[in-house]
Design a protein around this motif. Sequence first.
Motif, PDB file in Angstrom:
ATOM      1  N   GLY A 131       3.477  30.385 -27.882  1.00 31.57           N
ATOM      2  CA  GLY A 131       2.632  30.888 -27.827  1.00 31.57           C
ATOM      3  C   GLY A 131       2.792  31.973 -28.778  1.00 31.57           C
ATOM      4  O   GLY A 131       2.061  33.044 -28.936  1.00 31.57           O
ATOM      5  N   PRO A 132       3.992  33.525 -28.396  1.00 33.73           N
ATOM      6  CA  PRO A 132       4.208  34.518 -29.446  1.00 33.73           C
ATOM      7  C   PRO A 132       4.123  33.748 -30.477  1.00 33.73           C
ATOM      8  O   PRO A 132       4.222  35.504 -31.420  1.00 33.73           O
ATOM      9  N   ALA A 133       4.509  33.065 -30.979  1.00 28.90           N
ATOM     10  CA  ALA A 133       4.736  33.465 -32.569  1.00 28.90           C
ATOM     11  C   ALA A 133       3.413  33.483 -33.184  1.00 28.90           C
ATOM     12  O   ALA A 133       2.810  33.907 -34.422  1.00 28.90           O
ATOM     13  N   ALA A 134       2.039  33.271 -32.358  1.00 22.59           N
ATOM     14  CA  ALA A 134       0.900  33.466 -33.192  1.00 22.59           C
ATOM     15  C   ALA A 134       0.284  34.442 -32.885  1.00 22.59           C
ATOM     16  O   ALA A 134       0.581  35.163 -32.100  1.00 22.59           O
ATOM     17  N   GLY A 135       0.028  35.244 -34.221  1.00 20.43           N
ATOM     18  CA  GLY A 135      -1.150  36.375 -33.990  1.00 20.43           C
ATOM     19  C   GLY A 135       0.291  37.451 -34.015  1.00 20.43           C
ATOM     20  O   GLY A 135      -0.101  38.094 -34.563  1.00 20.43           O
ATOM     21  N   ARG A 136       1.239  37.015 -34.543  1.00 24.09           N
ATOM     22  CA  ARG A 136       2.024  38.339 -34.676  1.00 24.09           C
ATOM     23  C   ARG A 136       3.143  38.726 -36.206  1.00 24.09           C
ATOM     24  O   ARG A 136       4.195  38.967 -36.073  1.00 24.09           O
ATOM     25  N   GLY A 137       2.719  37.308 -37.427  1.00 25.13           N
ATOM     26  CA  GLY A 137       2.927  37.271 -38.333  1.00 25.13           C
ATOM     27  C   GLY A 137       2.154  38.387 -39.629  1.00 25.13           C
ATOM     28  O   GLY A 137       1.467  38.737 -39.262  1.00 25.13           O
ATOM     29  N   ALA A 138       3.138  38.557 -40.535  1.00 28.81           N
ATOM     30  CA  ALA A 138       2.233  39.413 -41.502  1.00 28.81           C
ATOM     31  C   ALA A 138       1.138  38.223 -42.250  1.00 28.81           C
ATOM     32  O   ALA A 138       0.252  38.847 -42.723  1.00 28.81           O
ATOM     33  N   CYS A 139       1.107  37.443 -42.127  1.00 28.09           N
ATOM     34  CA  CYS A 139       0.658  36.613 -42.397  1.00 28.09           C
ATOM     35  C   CYS A 139      -0.301  35.125 -41.200  1.00 28.09           C
ATOM     36  O   CYS A 139       0.584  35.296 -40.272  1.00 28.09           O
ATOM     37  N   ARG A 140      -1.019  34.066 -42.064  1.00 28.25           N
ATOM     38  CA  ARG A 140      -1.350  33.171 -40.352  1.00 28.25           C
ATOM     39  C   ARG A 140      -0.431  32.318 -40.197  1.00 28.25           C
ATOM     40  O   ARG A 140      -0.906  31.283 -39.284  1.00 28.25           O
ATOM     41  N   HIS A 141       0.309  31.883 -41.026  1.00 27.90           N
ATOM     42  CA  HIS A 141       1.786  30.668 -40.761  1.00 27.90           C
ATOM     43  C   HIS A 141       1.530  30.187 -39.838  1.00 27.90           C
ATOM     44  O   HIS A 141       1.716  29.103 -39.382  1.00 27.90           O
ATOM     45  N   PRO A 142       2.505  31.514 -38.999  1.00 34.13           N
ATOM     46  CA  PRO A 142       2.716  30.955 -38.030  1.00 34.13           C
ATOM     47  C   PRO A 142       1.599  30.401 -36.424  1.00 34.13           C
ATOM     48  O   PRO A 142       1.809  28.833 -36.067  1.00 34.13           O
ATOM     49  N   ASP A 143       0.484  30.756 -37.250  1.00 36.66           N
ATOM     50  CA  ASP A 143      -0.572  30.425 -35.749  1.00 36.66           C
ATOM     51  C   ASP A 143      -1.487  29.168 -36.819  1.00 36.66           C
ATOM     52  O   ASP A 143      -1.585  27.975 -35.801  1.00 36.66           O
ATOM     53  N   GLY A 144      -1.254  29.022 -37.754  1.00 32.04           N
ATOM     54  CA  GLY A 144      -1.285  27.614 -38.120  1.00 32.04           C
ATOM     55  C   GLY A 144      -0.437  25.806 -37.579  1.00 32.04           C
ATOM     56  O   GLY A 144      -1.527  25.310 -37.802  1.00 32.04           O
ATOM     57  N   THR A 145       1.105  27.192 -37.650  1.00 24.28           N
ATOM     58  CA  THR A 145       1.812  25.711 -37.854  1.00 24.28           C
ATOM     59  C   THR A 145       1.902  25.191 -36.165  1.00 24.28           C
ATOM     60  O   THR A 145       1.917  24.263 -35.770  1.00 24.28           O
TER      61      THR A 145
END
Length: 397
Positions: A344-358
């Motif tokens: 849950g917290p991984a999405a939308g919090r990175g400098a890029c969309r890599h966590p969201d896609g993962t």
Amino acid sequence: MTTSLAGPGLLAAAGPGLADHLAVHGPLPAVDVTALAEAVALTGRGGAAFPTAVKIRAVAAAAARSRRAPVVVADGGEGEPAALKDRVLLGCAPHLVLDGLTLVQRALGATSTVLAAAPDRLPAVARALAERGGAVRLHPVAPSFVAGEESALVAGIEGQPALPRWEHVPVRVRGVGGRPTLVLDVETLARLALLARGRPEAAAAALVTRRWEAAGVPRVDVVDTQPGTRLADLLPLGGVRAVLVGGYHGTWLPAAEARTLTVDPADLAAVGARLGAGVLAALPADRCGLLETARAVEHLARDPADQCGPCLDGLPRVAAALGVLAVPSPPPAGLLDDLARWSGPAAGRGACRHPDGTVRLVASALQVFADEVTAHRHGSCTATSWAPFLPVPGGAR
Ligand SMILES: Cc1cc2nc3c(=O)[nH]c(=O)nc-3n(C[C@H](O)[C@H](O)[C@H](O)COP(=O)(O)O)c2cc1C
Ligand code: SF4
């Protein structure tokens, strides 16, 4: 299983040379490429399907504001392990990509153009450049999932580590050398080159890397698909457990659902999927979807540099938990809850969309392979083969 366009598609020329290119596509006309892209609502093929005309106009506006000539970058990095479309395109039709670069360079008055690609693709592009002339800098992209992300690409071109930037100024405003920078995927550029030749239907077509197995033999190819093409016409879906749509930032779909769908963005969006990096992979029925996903996610969690929280903390935990879940034995109590808590917290919090896609990939795997989760919990697995199907770097591609 192949599809064809109304006219010659991106892979139609007999060879990568200029003579073959001109014989099939003819000379490049002078056109207003931004208006053409807008008229047919062309979207980018680097994964996010962003409207290309909007992007070109944003760079033009930033250049006008800053009074600095922009830079144009062709992104052929293709860090997505399951995809080959950009590599194939650069090998078969480098002149179409270079035509696209010429069009946007002229539209923006850019004084610097860069073509970035895997090192093994650059000789083909260098040969094409030698045939036609023109000053395009060739940049070898590091073999990593994130190196083709636009801010990582800019960093790499500037000689820094190819990592996404932790900065809120987008590259379209401040990119290579601090100048407004337009980054377009090489397929997007090639599609602009067809649009310029009066081929509006090329905007809705899409290069797709297909992966499947036939009689136990892994198969992979790249095709230029027309809108309305059914997934069932692209892949043999008998004896298939699920289809991965979009690549490692994509979505698993049960084979029965995939049979009802076309490659059209609206059709895929209705089931929460998108073509992304242009990958369709038919997982054979004898494989374990959890194990395949765990291997892919382990790669995704390992590859990016640990710059931000979601990749530093979240993704390694998600990958480790999925690795445990992929083993057919009762998992520790609460593991599924932990997965949800870390995802849950991984999405939308990175400098890029890599966590969201993962985490999108993980969520779809847990849903589509729910029966496998249950089987593993009871110490069994429905798979009968553990031969890897999806490619991860280091293994066969
Ligand atoms: C982690 C990550 C990796 C990416 N890798 C690539 C890539 O290898 N090639 C690419 O064209 N775009 C890649 N992208 C998308 C680019 O950032 C950028 O949006 C794209 O090159 C823009 O081109 P387009 O508008 O033609 O799609 C990646 C994005 C992310 C978040
Ligand atoms: S979110 Fe992950 S991949 Fe993206 S910049 Fe941060 S650490 Fe790197």
